[in-house]
Design a protein around this motif. Structure first.
Motif, PDB file in Angstrom:
ATOM      1  N   ARG A 119      -5.983  -6.060  -5.060  1.00 15.06           N
ATOM      2  CA  ARG A 119      -5.264  -5.599  -4.096  1.00 15.06           C
ATOM      3  C   ARG A 119      -4.219  -4.602  -4.064  1.00 15.06           C
ATOM      4  NH1 ARG A 119      -2.463 -11.137  -4.566  1.00 15.06           N
ATOM      5  NH2 ARG A 119      -0.322 -10.505  -5.410  1.00 15.06           N
ATOM      6  N   THR A 120      -3.893  -4.132  -5.407  1.00 19.17           N
ATOM      7  CA  THR A 120      -2.900  -3.356  -5.684  1.00 19.17           C
ATOM      8  C   THR A 120      -3.398  -1.951  -5.929  1.00 19.17           C
ATOM      9  OG1 THR A 120      -2.681  -3.820  -8.052  1.00 19.17           O
ATOM     10  CG2 THR A 120      -1.226  -4.933  -6.836  1.00 19.17           C
ATOM     11  N   VAL A 121      -4.743  -2.114  -6.436  1.00 14.04           N
ATOM     12  CA  VAL A 121      -5.441  -0.571  -6.726  1.00 14.04           C
ATOM     13  C   VAL A 121      -6.522  -0.447  -5.748  1.00 14.04           C
ATOM     14  CG1 VAL A 121      -4.795  -1.031  -9.160  1.00 14.04           C
ATOM     15  CG2 VAL A 121      -7.156  -1.668  -8.401  1.00 14.04           C
ATOM     16  N   GLY A 168      -0.223  -5.151   2.616  1.00 14.50           N
ATOM     17  CA  GLY A 168      -0.034  -3.880   1.998  1.00 14.50           C
ATOM     18  C   GLY A 168      -1.135  -3.047   3.214  1.00 14.50           C
ATOM     19  N   THR A 200      -5.625   2.403  -2.936  1.00 14.68           N
ATOM     20  CA  THR A 200      -5.310   3.695  -3.579  1.00 14.68           C
ATOM     21  C   THR A 200      -6.638   4.340  -3.903  1.00 14.68           C
ATOM     22  OG1 THR A 200      -3.185   2.808  -4.496  1.00 14.68           O
ATOM     23  CG2 THR A 200      -4.021   4.757  -5.383  1.00 14.68           C
ATOM     24  N   ASP A 246      -5.775 -10.302  -7.521  1.00 11.33           N
ATOM     25  CA  ASP A 246      -4.303  -9.723  -7.526  1.00 11.33           C
ATOM     26  C   ASP A 246      -4.178  -8.172  -7.849  1.00 11.33           C
ATOM     27  OD1 ASP A 246      -3.085 -12.070  -6.705  1.00 11.33           O
ATOM     28  OD2 ASP A 246      -2.255 -12.673  -8.790  1.00 11.33           O
ATOM     29  N   ASN A 247      -5.042  -7.944  -8.889  1.00 14.43           N
ATOM     30  CA  ASN A 247      -5.089  -6.602  -9.288  1.00 14.43           C
ATOM     31  C   ASN A 247      -5.902  -5.692  -8.292  1.00 14.43           C
ATOM     32  OD1 ASN A 247      -4.021  -7.527 -11.631  1.00 14.43           O
ATOM     33  ND2 ASN A 247      -5.967  -7.073 -12.978  1.00 14.43           N
ATOM     34  N   LEU A 286      -3.221  -9.599   0.473  1.00 16.19           N
ATOM     35  CA  LEU A 286      -3.918  -7.940   0.245  1.00 16.19           C
ATOM     36  C   LEU A 286      -3.725  -7.382   1.471  1.00 16.19           C
ATOM     37  CD1 LEU A 286      -4.930  -5.675  -0.862  1.00 16.19           C
ATOM     38  CD2 LEU A 286      -7.068  -6.571  -0.574  1.00 16.19           C
TER      39      LEU A 286
END
Length: 427
Positions: free
Chosen positions: A83-85, A17, A88, A80-81, A14
């Motif tokens: 780190r992507t949201v 990013g 943001t 995993d989710n 994570l």
């Protein structure tokens, strides 16, 4: 609360990013206590492997809700989710009020640099949270403290005491004894060390263990500060150790095709005698291992070695929270000595503060680990470092790819060490 693979493995990814995009914040930081919003807050945690752990936390938080009048909306999300949201959400001002996150410059430091964390410096003075100084330092950046570190984690070697006794092997007290024990176990048809590296992050732990024990915390400091080259003989030797272990068949046949879960399964089944991982596995060991388990540091060439240490994810407050008073009340609850006792007894993890365990029913393995980490945290012993929480994404990728290259026979220790030095200079 959730802490697989030192809470650092997936989380470290994570940070990639975060480090790339960190540049602006939400501008949401307000004065501490200047909150006039509703007494409802969102608390985001990593999805635990054991669903029962989340249920326990829900029940525990109900006690806080009852005493504080704050309504906590607990949310759990796969790492995993998350780190992507998460970034943001934080940037948009739509993030959770409180969320669990990793310590160190690659994690909390990246968010702090991006202006996404609420400054908890005044809260520390107000509530006097008894966090160990070394742990508090891991969430302090440019003189400001932004979070409460999660559980203390050590990385070392768990070993099957029954299997050792069956084959006349004793717990190794130095590297030569580890090699001798591995040779004996391998000759008996037992996988000596269930090292896995399919996911890639495990390679960081393998290097951290071997290198920390070889050079100690001072040597690790010198490497991490750039005072010593990552292409030095000590680093090459620590990498070559795993290269040699693979060639000697002390490891599973294809470590880079073996998942972390499957490696643990080898250990639990009695097919492997040792597993190199961290204290977060203790709860699973208590449930799955039908034999006595010991836990030692990875041996050094000249002695027993030192545990590699790290911190799991702990609570942070979003800079964009509109409910900072309620958020701080929750953090105060999570940093309290009472919560620390609850964590030890219910989750089997070790908080980064002194814990009064009188009256708690703890297993011998957890009790010993708690004692060891408390001693180390109190400054009575040396403590190694988990490299990936203290280095950048560029370096971590070189390290993870490099160890996989060694374990798969595609790179040499010398090549990987050279690549590490190049990556460190780019960081």
């Amino acid at each position: 609360m959730k802490h697989r693979s030192a809470g650092t493995a997936a989380l470290a990814m994570l940070a990639v990013g975060l480090l790339v995009t960190a540049c602006t914040g939400t501008g949401g930081q307000t004065s501490s206590g200047g909150d006039s919003g509703p007494r409802t807050i969102r608390y985001l945690v990593e999805q635990p492997e054991d669903a029962a752990a989340l249920k326990k936390l829900e029940t525990h938080l109900a006690e806080f809700e009852k005493s504080s009048g704050v309504d906590v909306k607990l949310e759990a999300m796969p790492t995993d989710n998350m780190r992507t949201v998460l970034q943001t959400q934080l940037r948009s001002g739509d993030g959770p009020d409180v969320f669990n996150w990793g310590s160190g410059p690659g994690y909390a430091g990246a968010l702090a640099k991006a202006g996404l964390l609420y400054d908890l410096t005044e809260a520390y003075q107000k509530y006097k949270w008894p966090i160990y100084p070394f742990a508090k330092d891991r969430v302090t950046f440019e003189g400001k403290t932004f979070g409460v570190p999660g559980e203390m984690e050590t990385v070392g070697l768990f070993y099957n005491q029954d299997l050792f006794a069956k084959h006349g092997v004793t717990a190794p007290r130095n590297l030569d004894e580890l090699k001798a024990a591995s040779a004996t176990l391998q000759s008996k048809g037992v996988v000596p060390i269930a090292a896995s590296d399919k996911e890639g992050w495990q390679g960081g732990h393998l290097l951290s263990m071997a290198l920390s024990s070889a050079v100690g915390s001072k040597g690790m400091d010198a490497l991490l500060k750039g005072e010593k080259s990552w292409n030095s003989p000590e680093v090459v030797s620590a990498l070559k150790l795993w290269e040699d272990f693979g060639k000697s068949k002390y490891l599973p046949q294809f470590p880079t095709s073996l998942s972390y879960d499957n490696a643990n399964a080898l250990f639990f089944s009695g097919k492997a005698a040792m597993v190199p991982t961290g204290s977060w596995l203790i709860d699973s060991i208590e449930k799955s291992a039908k034999f006595k388990v010991g836990y030692i540091p990875f041996p050094a060439p000249s002695g027993p070695g030192i545990f590699t240490g790290g911190l799991g994810s702990g609570p942070f407050v979003s800079a964009g929270s509109k409910n900072t008073d309620a958020a701080l009340e929750l953090v105060n609850f999570l940093a309290s000595p009472d919560h620390a006792r609850w964590v030890v007894e219910n989750l089997g993890t070790i908080p980064p503060q002194p814990v009064d365990v009188s009256g708690l029913k703890l297993s011998p393995l957890l009790s010993q680990t708690l004692k060891d980490t408390s001693t180390l945290a109190g400054g009575s012993g040396d403590f190694g470092y988990n490299i990936d929480v203290l280095t950048t994404d560029v370096f971590n990728k070189a390290m993870w790819d490099g160890v996989q290259g060694i374990l798969s026979g595609q790179q040499t220790a010398e090549q990987v060490a050279a690549n590490l030095e190049t990556a460190f200079k780019k960081s």
